[in-house]
Structures are given as C-alpha cells and as structure tokens.
Design a protein around this motif. Structure first.
Motif, PDB file in Angstrom:
ATOM      1  N   SER A   1       0.834  -1.215   0.000  1.00 58.67           N
ATOM      2  CA  SER A   1       0.000   0.000   0.000  1.00 58.67           C
ATOM      3  C   SER A   1       0.857   1.247   0.000  1.00 58.67           C
ATOM      4  CB  SER A   1      -0.912   0.003   1.225  1.00 58.67           C
ATOM      5  OG  SER A   1      -1.978  -0.865   1.033  1.00 58.67           O
ATOM      6  N   SER A   2       1.898   1.227   0.878  1.00 55.52           N
ATOM      7  CA  SER A   2       2.812   2.375   0.960  1.00 55.52           C
ATOM      8  C   SER A   2       3.466   2.629  -0.380  1.00 55.52           C
ATOM      9  CB  SER A   2       3.892   2.114   2.017  1.00 55.52           C
ATOM     10  OG  SER A   2       3.339   2.278   3.289  1.00 55.52           O
ATOM     11  N   ILE A   3       3.937   1.522  -1.023  1.00 58.23           N
ATOM     12  CA  ILE A   3       4.605   1.673  -2.317  1.00 58.23           C
ATOM     13  C   ILE A   3       3.627   2.292  -3.346  1.00 58.23           C
ATOM     14  CG2 ILE A   3       5.663   0.421  -4.253  1.00 58.23           C
ATOM     15  CD1 ILE A   3       6.657  -1.607  -2.119  1.00 58.23           C
TER      16      ILE A   3
ATOM     17  N   VAL B   1      -6.240   9.831   8.805  1.00 56.40           N
ATOM     18  CA  VAL B   1      -5.425   9.268   9.900  1.00 56.40           C
ATOM     19  C   VAL B   1      -4.818   7.938   9.436  1.00 56.40           C
ATOM     20  CG1 VAL B   1      -5.374   8.653  12.341  1.00 56.40           C
ATOM     21  CG2 VAL B   1      -7.163  10.182  11.473  1.00 56.40           C
ATOM     22  N   ASP B   2      -3.516   7.886   9.456  1.00 56.01           N
ATOM     23  CA  ASP B   2      -2.826   6.606   9.149  1.00 56.01           C
ATOM     24  C   ASP B   2      -1.442   6.697   9.743  1.00 56.01           C
ATOM     25  OD1 ASP B   2      -1.523   4.351   7.875  1.00 56.01           O
ATOM     26  OD2 ASP B   2      -3.232   4.352   6.490  1.00 56.01           O
ATOM     27  N   ASP B   3      -0.963   5.573  10.325  1.00 54.38           N
ATOM     28  CA  ASP B   3       0.364   5.643  10.946  1.00 54.38           C
ATOM     29  C   ASP B   3       1.481   5.484   9.917  1.00 54.38           C
ATOM     30  OD1 ASP B   3      -0.209   3.020  10.506  1.00 54.38           O
ATOM     31  OD2 ASP B   3       0.399   2.286  12.490  1.00 54.38           O
ATOM     32  N   GLU B   4       1.138   5.208   8.659  1.00 55.47           N
ATOM     33  CA  GLU B   4       2.197   5.103   7.646  1.00 55.47           C
ATOM     34  C   GLU B   4       2.247   6.391   6.834  1.00 55.47           C
ATOM     35  OE1 GLU B   4       2.825   1.535   5.409  1.00 55.47           O
ATOM     36  OE2 GLU B   4       1.659   0.373   6.856  1.00 55.47           O
ATOM     37  N   VAL B   5       3.434   6.967   6.799  1.00 53.50           N
ATOM     38  CA  VAL B   5       3.592   8.302   6.221  1.00 53.50           C
ATOM     39  C   VAL B   5       3.238   8.312   4.730  1.00 53.50           C
ATOM     40  CG1 VAL B   5       6.082   8.025   5.770  1.00 53.50           C
ATOM     41  CG2 VAL B   5       5.114  10.330   6.007  1.00 53.50           C
ATOM     42  N   HIS B   6       3.643   7.281   3.963  1.00 54.48           N
ATOM     43  CA  HIS B   6       3.401   7.289   2.523  1.00 54.48           C
ATOM     44  C   HIS B   6       1.924   7.266   2.220  1.00 54.48           C
ATOM     45  CE1 HIS B   6       7.601   6.871   1.832  1.00 54.48           C
ATOM     46  NE2 HIS B   6       7.680   5.698   2.453  1.00 54.48           N
ATOM     47  N   ILE B   7       1.181   6.503   3.031  1.00 50.46           N
ATOM     48  CA  ILE B   7      -0.249   6.371   2.761  1.00 50.46           C
ATOM     49  C   ILE B   7      -0.962   7.685   3.073  1.00 50.46           C
ATOM     50  CG2 ILE B   7      -2.357   5.150   3.450  1.00 50.46           C
ATOM     51  CD1 ILE B   7      -0.558   2.656   3.798  1.00 50.46           C
TER      52      ILE B   7
END
Lengths: 593, 107
Positions: free
Chosen positions: A400-402, B7-13
């Motif tokens: 998802s991040s990618i 709100v999400d703890d992953e910066v990219h998302i």
C-alpha cells in the motif's frame, strides 16, 4: 478354564515337579513291594519246609517205634508158642494179651495190635475185641506175582476198623509176617494200627509247625491223612487236578494254577516210609503279608505328595509371583506415571529378572525425559521460525505504501501494478474462505492478467466474455487464475516459433456456469494429453509432487471434491491449434450466496 | 468547505491520500494528516472535521476506537474506515455490533 490353567507356568512347574519326584518314589515303593513279596515267599517256604521236617520227624518216630515193637513181639516166646501150638490154651492167649497191653498202654498212638495165626485152629488175638478189621486190599508191587496176605510187610492205606469197645475207627495199619524161630516157616501175621486222628493231630498241630492244609500221602499217592476227612484214600490228583505229577525230589517246591489263584506247592518225603507231606500255600497269603509294605509305600507316597505339594506351592509362588506382579505393572503402565519398581529379594535368575525390569523402568524414565526435552526444544524452534516469517499485514501495508508513493511520484503504471499485486495478495491469502462470488473470482483473474501483461507487454491478450447475470453467484475461489497461468505460459518455453509468440486467450462464462478457457498455443500431442489426464488424477500428497502440473491437479481435484466427479476439468487439444479447458459448476437452486 | 481528516500511521499512505487526490476540485479542505488516533482526536477537538478517514489498524488506539471517540464527541461527523488485508470482515462485524454502520473501504 482348565485349558487356561494348563497354559500357566504354575501348572507346568507343578506337573514337572510332581512327575519328577513322585515317579521315582512310586517306583521305589513298587520295587520294595516286590522285594518284600519275594522275601515273604522265601520266608514262608523256609518256615513251611522246617515245619514239614518237624512233622516228618514226629511221624517217623511213631512208625519207627511201631516197626521196632513188631520186631520185638516176633521174638517173644509167648507169641511164637501161641502161633505154633495147635489149639492153644486160654492161659497162652491171656499171656499174649497181657504182653500186648503192656506194650500198647503207654503209647497213645497205638490203637490196636492183632496177632493173626496161619493155623486155622487158632483165633486171632486183638488188643481191642474186633468185630471186623476191614483190612484193605494190599498194594501189588508186582502185578504178575502178587504177594499173598501172609507174606505182606508194610503199611496199608486208611481202613475202617470195627471194634466192640470203641466202635468204628479210621486207622493206618503196619503189617508184618511172623516166621518160626529156627524153621523160618510162615506161622502168622502181626498188625499194628495207628488211628488216623493221631496222624491228623500231628499234621495240624500248629505248635509243631506253622504249615496249614498239610496232606499225608503214602507211596501209592493215596491220602493217609487230611483235614478234610472225605479226602481219605483218594489220590492226590483227584483232589488237586492241576497239581504237577512230578514231585520227584526228596523235597521241594512247585506251583499250581495261574494268576490270582496261584498256589505254591511244598512237598517233603519222609525217609524210609516214602510217604509224602504236601502243603499248598495260596499266593494271596504273601500278598496279605505284603499289604503292610504296600500300606507303608502308599503312606510314604501320600506323605511325600503332601510335602511336595506344599513345597511346590511355595516354590511356584516364589517363582511366578514376581512375574505376575511385573506383568501387572507393565499392563497398567501409564505414560505419565513411572512404572513402579519391585523389591528384589534374591540374586538368582528371578532376582536378575527383577533387576532388569527395575532398570528398564529407570531407562524408560530417562528416555521419556529425553523425548520430552527434544519435543520442547523443537516446539521452541518452530515457534521462532513462525515468528520469523513475514507478517502478511506487513507485506500488504508495505505494498500500500509503495502504491501511494508511486502515485505521489506520478508513476501510475507502478501504482496500478502494485495495487493489482496487493489485491491479488489479499484475495489469495484470505485463509478459511473457500468460496466467493463469481465477480470476485473474475476480478482476481483480471488482476493477475494485468500484472502478467505489464511484465511481458505485447505477448498475449486475454478476453473475458462473461454472462453478467451470474456474477453474484457463489463459486469455488482460486480456480480461474491457475488455468489462465497454464494457458498463457504453455508452450512458450519449449517452442520459440514466432507464430505462437502472440497468445490469444479467451475466458468464457455462460449462463449455465460453464467456464471455458481456450488458447491458440501449440496444443498438446494426443499421447501427452492422455498422460496429462492421468497425472491430474494423482493425489496431492508429497510423494506425487514430482509429476508436475500442480496447478491443474489442484484445480481439478478441488472441483471434484466440492462439486462431485462431473465437475472435474475437461481438457481437449489439437496439436498446433491450441488447447481448451472447460468445467461446469452445478447451479444449486435456492443456494444462499 | 468540507473539512477532511486523514489518519494513518504510515507516512506514505497518509501523504499519498492527502496529495494524490485533487481534494480542492471536490470542494474538500484537507486538514494536516494525523499519524495516530491520539493526534487525530486532538485535531477533531480543535478543528471539528466533517469527515474522518482512518486506518483500522494502528499502533496505540486503533481506528475503531477512534471512530467511537469521534462519534461521542461529535454526532454529526462522517467516518470512513480503511482496512488492511484480512481485517475487512472483522471490521464489518465490529461496525454492526456497535450499532453504527460505517462504510469500509480497502486502502
């Protein structure tokens, strides 16, 4: 029950010990019994023979005395003158009678003495007034030249003497001719009679001998005296038919009869007279004496049996009790409880067995401890390996991040590819869910083809022809993707023919839930097709993995497992013209989506 | 303008969602994205967003707890839940149980 008992060690040991101990004991007892029988027989024979010797001596004494008396009488003047004088006077008669009385009085065994003159003018003089002497027929020593009465010298058989004062009396008589002194002319006869009862009392007197049933025979085998008075004058063979005739020896033994009625015949010849004493002793008599030995043997055997039984019970218990106890321990052994030990009481084989059993228990405990430790160690390692595995959440979130990072960088191709991969991953990894809607399955297939297309652009094309009204039906999931993978990859690596470089694959789904996956690849040779159809039937276990076609096999067997044998894959192929795989999922009316 | 809190703890998302989508075009004002439920709740109290878009699984308080807190604080707030790979059904069940039906979307 008995059969069961017979198979026990207790039974076998008991029988063995009883046989081993009782057989020698009984044999010993039997031999002892036989030996005692022999000894008893010998003893009886010795005693019998001694008794008969005694009887013989007594009879000989009497007969000898009588013969001597007769010789004495012949020499007396009174007798000579009475027999030679014609018409003897009364005083001469009185002298003779008084002489006879003097001689006979002290001798109880003399019943009568008679002086029989040859001269017809003289009377016979007798100790007892005689009615009839009944002298028996005389035995003929020479058949052709019989001895006249006046010449006879010897003993007669039993005859019945009738007297005026004593009545009838059975007597045996000694006869002796009298010759004149000087001229040796035959002048008369002297007879001396012994009562048969006197002989009988000698034979039956148990103070003299311990022999019973003694017969006295004269030279002609006629019975002179017997306990049974009817037997008198009969021959031996008429009384005892089976008796062996040859009693030739002076004395001895022979046997009569067979088996239980067997008798020992003892005989003894009285010297001079040639009279015989016969005694029959039944074998029963020895047996009765031996009954004591028999009783003793039986008592000893019984006593031994009791002792042995007690010893056997003790011994067998001593041997089998540990065995039974150990068997019980082993039977009741629980894996979690250590096997109970058994106290060792001796250092013999049983003790060694117990020792081995006890150490077995220890050894099992040690091994069990080792297995436990190994199991615990393995579990720990497995847990660590599990923890080391990549968490699907982590994978998914990273994808998802990618994807979002690619979108930020305006790399829409990357974002799309990663997005498809992410969806593919979620659908595939979603454990425990065997079924999905047709639409989800189709979406999944599309995500897969999208990724494949972006990897090898321009090499194939996938067409989906889907009947829309069945999109919300339920179906087994992860069925299409392996079949598509099979269709687009098949034949690529083997053949580098440019004609097949571009692959067209059509996925059709009609309203009857029949799926068709068709490609225009190189196809499969008919022989290989048969082999393929065989292989996809093979079970999915670890031993069959080497046969390949894992994807096809998996789909085929899952379809059959869930929908029955008709739902399996149908594969058809023409070489150089492509392959077609179809399957149909049965529509169950009223099924809950 | 509608105020949206991501709100999400992953910066990219959270950065991706904030910047890739053209929120202005949709007449939506995107508040500075929050990295945790605690941070998000601060923003909810101070800036009163109209829409809350939150990840379900986060370190600290999770998305469902944040949704509960937000609803207690502001009945009017609209909530969207983003789910991870196998949280979808779990999240749906939780929503139904809580009596509030929240839309759930894949990230």
């Amino acid at each position: 029950m008995l059969k069961q008992f017979r198979s026990t060690l207790k039974y076998k040991l008991s029988v063995l010990l009883i046989v081993a101990i009782l057989i020698p004991l009984l044999t010993f007892g039997f031999v002892l019994y036989l030996m005692a029988s022999d000894i008893s027989e010998d003893k009886t024979k010795d005693a019998g023979m001694n008794g008969m010797k005694q009887i013989s001596t007594n009879i000989e004494f009497i007969t000898q005395d009588i013969e001597n008396t007769v010789i004495f009488l012949i020499g007396q003047d009174e007798i000579q003158s009475y027999l030679t004088t014609s018409n003897p006077s009364v005083s001469q008669q009185a002298e003779v009678i008084s002489l006879l009385i003097d001689l006979a009085m002290p001798k109880s065994y003399i019943f009568d003495i008679s002086i029989i003159p040859n001269r017809s003018d003289s009377e016979t003089l007798s100790l007892n007034p005689m009615i009839d002497a009944n002298y028996p027929p005389l035995p003929n020593r020479n058949q052709f030249n019989p001895i006249p009465f006046q010449e006879y010298k010897g003993w007669t058989q039993v005859h019945n003497m009738q007297t005026a004062s004593y009545g009838n009396k059975n007597v045996v008589t000694y006869m002796h001719p009298v010759r004149s002194i000087g001229q040796f002319d035959s002048i008369g006869m002297i007879t001396v009679s012994i009562p048969e009862s006197e002989l009988s009392s000698i034979l039956l007197d148990n103070n003299i001998s311990n022999v019973e049933n003694v017969l006295l025979l004269n030279e002609q085998q006629q019975i002179l005296s017997a306990k049974n008075r009817d037997w008198l004058n009969r021959t031996l063979t008429s009384v005892y038919p089976n008796i062996p005739p040859a009693l030739t020896q002076q004395s001895g033994f022979t046997e009569r009869g067979e088996g239980l009625t067997r008798e020992t015949v003892m005989y003894f010849t009285i010297p001079q007279l040639n009279w015989k004493l016969i005694s029959l002793v039944p074998y029963d008599q020895y047996m009765s004496e031996n009954r004591y030995v028999l009783f003793l043997t039986i008592a000893a055997a019984s006593g031994a049996l009791l002792c042995i039984s007690a010893l056997i019970i003790f011994f067998v218990q001593w041997v089998t009790k540990p065995l039974q106890k150990v068997t019980q321990h082993l039977r009741e052994a629980e894996p979690d409880i250590p096997i109970p030990t058994y106290p060792r009481k001796s250092v013999d084989e049983v003790g060694l067995f117990i020792h081995s059993y006890n150490s077995l228990s220890d050894r099992i405990a040690i091994l069990k401890e080792q297995v436990k430790m190994k199991e615990a160690w393995k579990k720990q390692l497995d847990l660590r390996a599990l923890q080391a595995q990549i968490n699907p959440h982590f994978l998914y979130n990273t994808l998802s991040s990618i994807k979002w990072k690619a979108l930020l960088e305006k790399q829409d191709d990357i974002a799309s590819m990663v997005g498809s991969l992410s969806n593919l991953l979620r659908f595939s990894l979603n454990k425990g869910m065997e079924f999905c809607e047709v639409q989800q399955e189709v979406e999944h297939a599309k995500h897969y083809t999208k990724i494949q297309a972006s990897r090898v652009p321009g090499q194939f094309e996938i067409q989906f022809v889907i009947e829309e009204q069945i999109l919300d039906r339920q179906m087994l999931k992860l069925v299409l993707q392996p079949l598509i993978e099979n269709a687009i990859q098949h034949g690529f690596k083997e053949k580098k023919d440019p004609r097949y470089d571009y692959r067209l694959c059509t996925i059709e789904l009609d309203q009857h839930m029949t799926f068709t996956i068709e490609d225009n690849g190189v196809g499969i040779e008919s022989a290989n097709l048969v082999e393929l159809k065989r292989i996809i039937q093979l079970p999915m276990d670890q031993y069959q993995l080497e046969f390949g076609h894992y994807g096809l096999r998996n789909v085929h067997q899952r379809l059959m497992l869930h929908y029955g044998p008709e739902a399996g894959l149908q594969v058809s192929s023409t070489i150089n013209n492509g392959t077609k795989v179809t399957f149909t999922i049965p529509i169950i009316e009223g099924e809950t989506p | 303008m509608i105020k949206l809190l991501i709100v999400d703890d992953e910066v990219h998302i959270r950065e991706g969602i904030s910047k890739v989508i053209n929120w202005k075009e949709l007449d939506i004002d995107v508040l500075p994205a929050a990295a945790s439920a605690e941070e998000a709740f601060e923003t909810i109290r101070k800036q009163k967003p109209d829409i809350l878009l939150t990840d379900i699984r986060m370190t600290g308080r999770n998305g469902l707890e944040l949704a509960d807190l937000a609803k207690q604080h502001d009945q009017e707030i609209e909530i969207l839940i983003l789910s991870g790979y196998d949280d979808f059904h779990y999240a749906q069940q939780a929503m139904k149980k809580g009596g509030t039906r929240l839309p759930v979307e894949n990230k």
